[in-house]
Design a protein around this motif. Structure first.
Motif, PDB file in Angstrom:
ATOM      1  N   TYR A  18       0.866  -0.942  -0.017  1.00 22.90           N
ATOM      2  CA  TYR A  18      -0.075  -0.096   0.050  1.00 22.90           C
ATOM      3  C   TYR A  18       0.784   1.092  -0.075  1.00 22.90           C
ATOM      4  O   TYR A  18       1.760   1.208   0.774  1.00 22.90           O
ATOM      5  N   GLU A  27      -4.230  10.154  -5.046  1.00 22.51           N
ATOM      6  CA  GLU A  27      -3.079   9.007  -4.935  1.00 22.51           C
ATOM      7  C   GLU A  27      -2.279   9.364  -4.000  1.00 22.51           C
ATOM      8  O   GLU A  27      -1.868   8.657  -3.096  1.00 22.51           O
ATOM      9  N   GLN A  32      -3.161   4.107  -2.360  1.00 25.02           N
ATOM     10  CA  GLN A  32      -3.870   2.743  -3.137  1.00 25.02           C
ATOM     11  C   GLN A  32      -2.985   1.491  -2.902  1.00 25.02           C
ATOM     12  O   GLN A  32      -1.786   1.532  -2.556  1.00 25.02           O
ATOM     13  N   ARG A  33      -3.515   0.537  -3.506  1.00 29.22           N
ATOM     14  CA  ARG A  33      -2.933  -0.914  -3.474  1.00 29.22           C
ATOM     15  C   ARG A  33      -2.036  -1.041  -4.706  1.00 29.22           C
ATOM     16  O   ARG A  33      -2.244  -0.300  -5.815  1.00 29.22           O
ATOM     17  N   LYS A 105      -0.975  -1.185 -10.713  1.00 26.09           N
ATOM     18  CA  LYS A 105      -2.005  -0.392 -10.178  1.00 26.09           C
ATOM     19  C   LYS A 105      -3.370  -0.911 -10.162  1.00 26.09           C
ATOM     20  O   LYS A 105      -3.983  -0.478 -11.222  1.00 26.09           O
ATOM     21  N   GLU A 107      -6.072  -0.202  -8.905  1.00 29.06           N
ATOM     22  CA  GLU A 107      -7.219   0.915  -8.517  1.00 29.06           C
ATOM     23  C   GLU A 107      -6.600   2.376  -9.333  1.00 29.06           C
ATOM     24  O   GLU A 107      -6.823   3.137  -8.732  1.00 29.06           O
TER      25      GLU A 107
END
Length: 128
Positions: A18, A27, A32-33, A105, A107
């Motif tokens: 993360y 971002e 984000q993951r 990425k 997401e």
């Protein structure tokens, strides 16, 4: 570079992190993951003959180095993040001949229904 397919390789796939890398303000603020896949070019002749971990690269040490490189600096571009990780890996592990990395990425802030944004890079020692 097509001859890399015929050489010994270690795979580490789906490493999950993360982080706050990206161009968009969201971002950097929300994070984000990320998923990272690695292919590590290493001659496994000694390791396969001796069954000695000292003749190869300990996967846990690779993960720890990737985690450290991922977290130590924020990047706008996953291209820069991927290169940074490659440089750190080749600097840390003398046995490595080359590294292929895919930074994903899942997401990414894009209007896609399914899928992900990703980059893939392959670098040898003389390319860093």
């Amino acid at each position: 570079m097509s001859d890399f397919q015929d050489r010994d390789r270690i795979f580490l796939e789906g490493l999950a992190f993360y982080g706050y890398h990206g161009v968009m303000l969201e971002e950097n603020k929300l994070g984000q993951r990320f998923r990272i896949d690695l292919e590590l070019g290493i001659d496994m002749t000694d390791a396969s003959r001796t069954d000695d971990v000292a003749s190869t690269i300990h996967y846990g040490n690779v993960y720890n180095m990737v985690k450290e490189a991922f977290e130590e600096k924020r990047f706008k571009l996953i291209e820069a993040l991927g290169y940074h990780i490659i440089v750190r890996l080749l600097g840390e592990f003398d046995r490595l001949d080359w590294v292929r990395i895919r930074v994903r990425k899942p997401e990414a802030p894009l209007p896609i229904v399914a899928g992900e944004a990703a980059i893939e890079m392959l670098r040898t020692r003389d390319q860093i």
